[in-house]
Motif scaffolding. Structure first.
Motif, PDB file in Angstrom:
ATOM      1  N   GLN A   1       0.770  -1.263  -0.553  1.00 22.34           N
ATOM      2  CA  GLN A   1       0.125  -0.206   0.020  1.00 22.34           C
ATOM      3  C   GLN A   1       0.664   1.555   0.018  1.00 22.34           C
ATOM      4  O   GLN A   1       0.327   2.103  -0.576  1.00 22.34           O
ATOM      5  CB  GLN A   1      -0.627   0.201   1.178  1.00 22.34           C
ATOM      6  CG  GLN A   1      -2.058  -1.338   0.776  1.00 22.34           C
ATOM      7  CD  GLN A   1      -2.850  -0.705   2.532  1.00 22.34           C
ATOM      8  OE1 GLN A   1      -1.821  -0.797   3.861  1.00 22.34           O
ATOM      9  NE2 GLN A   1      -4.233  -1.858   1.896  1.00 22.34           N
ATOM     10  N   PHE A   2       2.101   0.949   0.681  1.00 21.99           N
ATOM     11  CA  PHE A   2       2.979   2.312   0.045  1.00 21.99           C
ATOM     12  C   PHE A   2       3.468   2.407  -0.607  1.00 21.99           C
ATOM     13  O   PHE A   2       3.793   3.965  -1.324  1.00 21.99           O
ATOM     14  CB  PHE A   2       4.223   2.137   1.900  1.00 21.99           C
ATOM     15  CG  PHE A   2       4.985   3.284   1.834  1.00 21.99           C
ATOM     16  CD1 PHE A   2       4.528   4.555   1.459  1.00 21.99           C
ATOM     17  CD2 PHE A   2       6.184   2.734   1.309  1.00 21.99           C
ATOM     18  CE1 PHE A   2       5.904   5.955   2.140  1.00 21.99           C
ATOM     19  CE2 PHE A   2       7.134   3.906   0.961  1.00 21.99           C
ATOM     20  CZ  PHE A   2       6.736   5.764   1.814  1.00 21.99           C
ATOM     21  N   VAL A   3       3.956   1.629  -0.672  1.00 27.04           N
ATOM     22  CA  VAL A   3       4.174   1.519  -2.800  1.00 27.04           C
ATOM     23  C   VAL A   3       3.907   2.779  -3.537  1.00 27.04           C
ATOM     24  O   VAL A   3       3.639   3.071  -4.280  1.00 27.04           O
ATOM     25  CB  VAL A   3       5.157   0.132  -3.373  1.00 27.04           C
ATOM     26  CG1 VAL A   3       4.904   0.466  -4.887  1.00 27.04           C
ATOM     27  CG2 VAL A   3       6.250  -0.305  -2.594  1.00 27.04           C
ATOM     28  N   GLN A   4       2.011   1.989  -3.723  1.00 28.68           N
ATOM     29  CA  GLN A   4       1.181   2.615  -4.377  1.00 28.68           C
ATOM     30  C   GLN A   4       1.194   4.041  -3.798  1.00 28.68           C
ATOM     31  O   GLN A   4       0.664   4.715  -4.444  1.00 28.68           O
ATOM     32  CB  GLN A   4       0.158   1.686  -4.371  1.00 28.68           C
ATOM     33  CG  GLN A   4      -0.731   0.613  -4.785  1.00 28.68           C
ATOM     34  CD  GLN A   4      -1.221  -0.614  -3.772  1.00 28.68           C
ATOM     35  OE1 GLN A   4      -2.342   0.283  -3.969  1.00 28.68           O
ATOM     36  NE2 GLN A   4      -2.345  -1.148  -4.662  1.00 28.68           N
ATOM     37  N   LEU A   5       0.638   4.260  -2.701  1.00 22.25           N
ATOM     38  CA  LEU A   5       0.881   5.616  -1.458  1.00 22.25           C
ATOM     39  C   LEU A   5       2.450   6.680  -2.072  1.00 22.25           C
ATOM     40  O   LEU A   5       1.519   7.818  -2.897  1.00 22.25           O
ATOM     41  CB  LEU A   5       0.966   6.063  -0.519  1.00 22.25           C
ATOM     42  CG  LEU A   5       1.476   7.576  -0.302  1.00 22.25           C
ATOM     43  CD1 LEU A   5       0.229   8.247  -0.212  1.00 22.25           C
ATOM     44  CD2 LEU A   5       1.335   7.243   1.836  1.00 22.25           C
ATOM     45  N   GLN A   6       3.442   5.502  -2.428  1.00 28.10           N
ATOM     46  CA  GLN A   6       4.149   6.570  -2.792  1.00 28.10           C
ATOM     47  C   GLN A   6       4.281   6.855  -4.660  1.00 28.10           C
ATOM     48  O   GLN A   6       4.806   8.030  -4.664  1.00 28.10           O
ATOM     49  CB  GLN A   6       5.932   5.916  -2.908  1.00 28.10           C
ATOM     50  CG  GLN A   6       7.238   6.578  -3.472  1.00 28.10           C
ATOM     51  CD  GLN A   6       8.651   5.605  -2.835  1.00 28.10           C
ATOM     52  OE1 GLN A   6       9.417   5.550  -2.285  1.00 28.10           O
ATOM     53  NE2 GLN A   6       8.463   4.151  -3.603  1.00 28.10           N
ATOM     54  N   ALA A   7       3.802   6.273  -5.189  1.00 33.26           N
ATOM     55  CA  ALA A   7       3.752   6.539  -6.947  1.00 33.26           C
ATOM     56  C   ALA A   7       3.076   7.514  -6.883  1.00 33.26           C
ATOM     57  O   ALA A   7       2.926   8.042  -8.236  1.00 33.26           O
ATOM     58  CB  ALA A   7       3.183   4.953  -7.888  1.00 33.26           C
TER      59      ALA A   7
END
Length: 325
Positions: free
Chosen positions: A301-307
């Motif tokens: 989920q954090f990877v998606q937020l970062q993107a």
């Protein structure tokens, strides 16, 4: 036993020993001190968060964790060093939005933060707070805004560097309020704080994690926060939206990284100890005391937020024509 047969047995023994040795090496991780690189000076928000996790993760890993402050270049020096460090799990990075999703749109980096650094996990999300010296004659936000409007390009706002989250927060504020101020970049929040206290700079849209101690000590006056809701640690401070200023929302996240090629056994151990530390009641209390909301996001989920933030800040920088000069 023939020479050929003996050689074949030796090769089989070696082949069997290789995975066993690799397994033993992975099981032994870590067997020496680790390092967390921090792109801000000591005393700033990133440094404070890094030291919390250095202590608690170090206890869980059974090794000391050294915090290495490498401020400057919009916090990218520490990120660059980490991306080029041996991918063995011993070099970590505590970073914010700034080097990961803002700086790539402003400067030519010698590394790709999205490809060469992999998240161990997100720590906390914190609001920004508009601060002035407690001796500033502006007692509230409206008084300060009136002064800024009356003196275009006369008042100054500090940041922890060009392309930092504080810099972007200042750009958002000026766009939303139709004002102009002089940007004064520093190598970290703590240096900026010194000049605000000395009267050399007028204000700052800093993270609560950096500014909270001086606010609580009565050195800074907090005039507004930049999130949709008020901060639980500053319940008396209104939001910019409440004060009539829309489209100036800004938050900062803190996350821990390691080089992308770190072996799975070492990465898994780091993730496990990171999550254990994050869930400790003491750590949750300390993060909330910084005005932040401890993360509940998974790594995915954090990877998606970062993107998503990468795209959002890229569009903002282009729209505002923000340049390094």
């Amino acid at each position: 036993m023939t020479h050929a047969f003996a050689r074949a047995l030796a090769l089989l023994a070696f082949a069997a020993a290789v995975p066993l040795a690799a397994h033993a090496q992975a099981a032994a991780f870590p067997n020496k001190p680790l390092r967390i690189n921090v792109g801000a000076s000591a005393g700033g928000g990133t440094d404070v968060v890094a030291r919390i996790f250095a202590e608690k993760m170090g206890q869980g890993l059974g090794q000391s964790i050294i915090v290495d402050n490498r401020p400057g270049a919009a916090n990218t020096i520490a990120a660059d060093l980490t991306s080029k460090a041996p991918a063995d799990g011993y070099t970590l990075l505590m970073a914010t939005n700034s080097p990961q999703v803002i700086a790539p749109h402003l400067m030519k980096l010698g590394f790709d933060p999205l490809k060469q650094l992999t998240p161990i996990g997100m720590v906390v999300m914190v609001p920004h707070v508009l601060i002035v010296n407690a001796q500033n004659p502006a007692k509230d936000f409206r008084a300060l805004l009136a002064e800024i409007k009356a003196k275009p390009d006369k008042l100054s706002y500090a940041s922890s560097g060009i392309g930092s989250v504080q810099h972007i927060a200042g750009e958002l504020f000026m766009a939303a309020s139709d004002t102009r101020m002089v940007h004064v970049p520093y190598k970290g929040s703590s240096q900026a704080h010194s000049d605000i206290l000395a009267g050399q700079v007028d204000l700052m849209l800093d993270t609560t994690s950096s500014a909270m101690a001086l606010i609580k000590a009565g050195k800074f006056r907090a005039l507004a926060v930049t999130t949709p809701q008020r901060s639980s640690e500053l319940p008396e401070v209104p939001t910019l939206a409440e004060l009539g200023l829309k489209n100036a929302e800004m938050s900062t996240w803190y996350a821990m990284y390691t080089p992308t090629e770190t072996p799975a056994p070492a990465l898994d151990r780091l993730v496990t100890e990171f999550n254990k530390a994050l869930q400790l009641p003491e750590v949750q209390t300390r993060l909330r005391a910084l005005g932040g909301t401890p993360s509940t996001l998974t790594r995915e989920q954090f990877v998606q937020l970062q993107a998503a933030d990468y795209q959002r800040f890229g569009a903002l920088i282009k729209q505002r024509n923000i340049k390094l000069d």
